[in-house]
Design an enzyme around this catalytic site. Structure first.
Site, PDB file in Angstrom:
ATOM      1  N   ALA A  73       0.869  -1.169   0.000  1.00  0.00           N
ATOM      2  CA  ALA A  73       0.000   0.000   0.000  1.00  0.00           C
ATOM      3  C   ALA A  73       0.911   1.226   0.000  1.00  0.00           C
ATOM      4  O   ALA A  73       2.081   1.135   0.385  1.00  0.00           O
ATOM      5  CB  ALA A  73      -0.866  -0.016   1.252  1.00  0.00           C
ATOM      6  N   GLU A  87       4.538  -5.204   7.298  1.00  0.00           N
ATOM      7  CA  GLU A  87       3.761  -4.198   8.034  1.00  0.00           C
ATOM      8  C   GLU A  87       4.235  -4.020   9.464  1.00  0.00           C
ATOM      9  O   GLU A  87       4.168  -2.920  10.024  1.00  0.00           O
ATOM     10  CB  GLU A  87       2.268  -4.574   8.036  1.00  0.00           C
ATOM     11  CG  GLU A  87       1.567  -4.432   6.687  1.00  0.00           C
ATOM     12  CD  GLU A  87       1.679  -5.665   5.806  1.00  0.00           C
ATOM     13  OE1 GLU A  87       2.514  -6.552   6.091  1.00  0.00           O
ATOM     14  OE2 GLU A  87       0.937  -5.733   4.800  1.00  0.00           O
TER      15      GLU A  87
HETATM   16  N1  CO8 Z   1       4.640   3.249  -0.459  1.00  0.00           N
HETATM   17  C1  CO8 Z   1       5.058   4.407  -0.970  1.00  0.00           C
HETATM   18  N2  CO8 Z   1       6.214   4.558  -1.639  1.00  0.00           N
HETATM   19  C2  CO8 Z   1       6.996   3.482  -1.775  1.00  0.00           C
HETATM   20  C3  CO8 Z   1       6.628   2.224  -1.262  1.00  0.00           C
HETATM   21  C4  CO8 Z   1       5.383   2.120  -0.581  1.00  0.00           C
HETATM   22  N3  CO8 Z   1       4.937   0.960  -0.094  1.00  0.00           N
HETATM   23  N4  CO8 Z   1       7.601   1.330  -1.552  1.00  0.00           N
HETATM   24  C5  CO8 Z   1       8.543   2.004  -2.229  1.00  0.00           C
HETATM   25  N5  CO8 Z   1       8.184   3.303  -2.370  1.00  0.00           N
HETATM   26  C6  CO8 Z   1       8.929   4.368  -3.035  1.00  0.00           C
HETATM   27  C7  CO8 Z   1      10.101   4.836  -2.186  1.00  0.00           C
HETATM   28  O1  CO8 Z   1       9.656   5.744  -1.208  1.00  0.00           O
HETATM   29  C8  CO8 Z   1      10.982   5.457  -3.221  1.00  0.00           C
HETATM   30  O2  CO8 Z   1      10.466   6.713  -3.557  1.00  0.00           O
HETATM   31  P1  CO8 Z   1      11.456   8.012  -3.639  1.00  0.00           P
HETATM   32  O3  CO8 Z   1      12.336   7.676  -4.822  1.00  0.00           O
HETATM   33  O4  CO8 Z   1      10.519   9.136  -3.898  1.00  0.00           O
HETATM   34  O5  CO8 Z   1      12.200   8.056  -2.379  1.00  0.00           O
HETATM   35  C9  CO8 Z   1      10.780   4.561  -4.440  1.00  0.00           C
HETATM   36  O6  CO8 Z   1       9.543   3.883  -4.211  1.00  0.00           O
HETATM   37  C10 CO8 Z   1      11.852   3.527  -4.613  1.00  0.00           C
HETATM   38  O7  CO8 Z   1      11.990   2.814  -3.387  1.00  0.00           O
HETATM   39  P2  CO8 Z   1      13.401   2.562  -2.640  1.00  0.00           P
HETATM   40  O8  CO8 Z   1      14.342   3.696  -2.897  1.00  0.00           O
HETATM   41  O9  CO8 Z   1      13.107   2.258  -1.216  1.00  0.00           O
HETATM   42  O10 CO8 Z   1      13.890   1.254  -3.427  1.00  0.00           O
HETATM   43  P3  CO8 Z   1      14.869   0.110  -2.899  1.00  0.00           P
HETATM   44  O11 CO8 Z   1      15.179  -0.725  -4.090  1.00  0.00           O
HETATM   45  O12 CO8 Z   1      16.001   0.701  -2.103  1.00  0.00           O
HETATM   46  O13 CO8 Z   1      13.984  -0.742  -1.855  1.00  0.00           O
HETATM   47  C11 CO8 Z   1      11.988  -1.887  -1.102  1.00  0.00           C
HETATM   48  C12 CO8 Z   1      12.882  -1.478  -2.296  1.00  0.00           C
HETATM   49  C13 CO8 Z   1      12.727  -2.904  -0.216  1.00  0.00           C
HETATM   50  C14 CO8 Z   1      10.747  -2.531  -1.699  1.00  0.00           C
HETATM   51  C15 CO8 Z   1      11.615  -0.652  -0.269  1.00  0.00           C
HETATM   52  O14 CO8 Z   1      11.103   0.349  -1.146  1.00  0.00           O
HETATM   53  C16 CO8 Z   1      10.574  -0.886   0.788  1.00  0.00           C
HETATM   54  O15 CO8 Z   1      10.865  -1.439   1.840  1.00  0.00           O
HETATM   55  N6  CO8 Z   1       9.296  -0.449   0.539  1.00  0.00           N
HETATM   56  C17 CO8 Z   1       8.239  -0.531   1.484  1.00  0.00           C
HETATM   57  C18 CO8 Z   1       7.703  -1.933   1.579  1.00  0.00           C
HETATM   58  C19 CO8 Z   1       6.599  -2.009   2.601  1.00  0.00           C
HETATM   59  O16 CO8 Z   1       6.779  -1.747   3.767  1.00  0.00           O
HETATM   60  N7  CO8 Z   1       5.387  -2.389   2.151  1.00  0.00           N
HETATM   61  C20 CO8 Z   1       4.256  -2.554   3.014  1.00  0.00           C
HETATM   62  C21 CO8 Z   1       3.457  -1.322   2.977  1.00  0.00           C
HETATM   63  S1  CO8 Z   1       2.169  -1.369   4.182  1.00  0.00           S
HETATM   64  C22 CO8 Z   1       0.953  -2.219   3.447  1.00  0.00           C
HETATM   65  O17 CO8 Z   1       1.030  -2.682   2.337  1.00  0.00           O
HETATM   66  C23 CO8 Z   1      -0.276  -2.367   4.259  1.00  0.00           C
HETATM   67  C24 CO8 Z   1      -1.146  -3.440   3.670  1.00  0.00           C
HETATM   68  C25 CO8 Z   1      -2.557  -3.055   3.773  1.00  0.00           C
HETATM   69  C26 CO8 Z   1      -3.263  -3.554   2.564  1.00  0.00           C
HETATM   70  C27 CO8 Z   1      -3.556  -2.447   1.627  1.00  0.00           C
HETATM   71  C28 CO8 Z   1      -3.263  -2.775   0.204  1.00  0.00           C
HETATM   72  C29 CO8 Z   1      -3.428  -1.623  -0.720  1.00  0.00           C
END
Ligand code: CO8
Length: 260
Positions: free
Chosen positions: A67, A134
């Site tokens: 998300a 999460e």
């Molecule tokens: N939300 C918003 N932006 C994101 C997300 C996200 N989940 N994931 C990545 N991005 C963005 C980053 O902020 C970054 O943006 P910017 O360039 O503006 O800083 C861009 O994408 C690239 O990301 P990274 O620089 O972090 O890329 P890496 O290759 O270094 O890392 C990862 C990749 C490991 C995937 C890392 O981005 C990460 O950990 N992302 C978050 C993963 C996460 O925690 N997901 C769970 C989110 S909570 C959730 O899903 C709740 C579930 C509820 C259900 C709802 C469904 C819709």
């Protein structure tokens, strides 16, 4: 099919709809407008008689990184609860009657992992990475992750994954029975489309019935599930396509489905 901002859609001439999540700068984070578009495309596919099954995929780097955390971070309880945050869209994806294949390359985290598990068939590319991170954000899975994972791979592994936030690999997803097939990344989408086309070549009535009985049975005890399956099986003898399918076999020819 219409033009979208956060997804790309294309239709094959053999009845498969391909939906590509297309928000590369945010690793396909599932912001509300993306989800609205995804639901819209799935809704259109439901009523388009030329489409038999849908493939949802992302990019080689990310299926979906969850998300949209930035969108979600200031949400209040009353916003979330009052507006059924997540519920209103995840129920829609899950309630689609035509089969959905998720083709996952790259990250499928949080809501991305949940979206993949909402699909009817999961195909993975060898470099895919799954997880429910999460816990690291101070919350828990909210679109069925903890429940679907536990049912698919067992309580012990689901518990460990949701409590640690650690990722698991495509190979593990396949070995644990979460994914139906594993492919080299560059073959994944075309293989998923081929499967969607195969499904699309069958009677839509029978396909819908398969999906229904397996999903209903998931919520039932074995005896009830078997009874439910048999009732739906019986009902198909009222369809044109049952007569056609069995006659075609007896007459050694290809069936011509009418989807009725
Ligand atoms: N939300 C918003 N932006 C994101 C997300 C996200 N989940 N994931 C990545 N991005 C963005 C980053 O902020 C970054 O943006 P910017 O360039 O503006 O800083 C861009 O994408 C690239 O990301 P990274 O620089 O972090 O890329 P890496 O290759 O270094 O890392 C990862 C990749 C490991 C995937 C890392 O981005 C990460 O950990 N992302 C978050 C993963 C996460 O925690 N997901 C769970 C989110 S909570 C959730 O899903 C709740 C579930 C509820 C259900 C709802 C469904 C819709």
């Amino acid at each position: 099919l219409r033009g979208y901002e956060f997804i790309k859609t294309s239709k094959s001439d053999k009845g498969a709809l391909l939906i590509e999540l297309n928000r590369p700068k945010a690793l396909n984070a599932l912001c509300t407008p993306l989800i609205i578009e995804l639901n819209q495309a799935l809704k259109e596919a439901e009523t388009d008689s030329s489409i038999g099954a849908t493939v949802i995929t992302g990019s080689e780097k990310a299926f979906a990184a969850g998300a949209d955390i930035k969108e979600m971070k200031d949400l209040s309880f009353s916003d979330a609860y009052g507006k059924d945050f997540i519920e209103n869209w995840s129920e829609q994806v899950y309630n689609v009657k035509k089969p959905i294949i998720a083709a996952v390359n790259g990250f499928a985290l949080g809501g991305g992992c949940e979206l993949a598990m909402m699909a009817d068939v999961l195909y993975v590319g060898e470099k895919a990475k799954f997880g429910q991170p999460e816990i690291k954000l101070g919350v828990i899975p909210g679109a069925g992750g903890s429940q679907r994972l536990a049912r698919a791979i067992g309580k012990a592994k689901a518990m460990e994954i949701c409590l640690t936030g650690d990722m698991f690999s495509a190979q593990q997803a396949y070995d644990w029975g979460l994914a139906a097939k594993i492919f080299p990344p560059e073959q994944l989408v075309s293989e998923a489309v081929k499967t969607a086309e195969k499904i699309a070549s069958y009677s839509k009535i029978a396909v819908k019935a398969v999906k229904e009985v397996i999903n209903e049975g998931y919520n039932l005890g074995l005896d009830q599930g078997i009874k439910y399956e048999r009732r739906v099986f019986h009902s198909l003898f009222g369809s044109h396509d049952q007569k056609e399918g069995m006659s075609a076999f007896a007459e050694k020819r290809e069936p011509k489905w009418k989807d009725e």
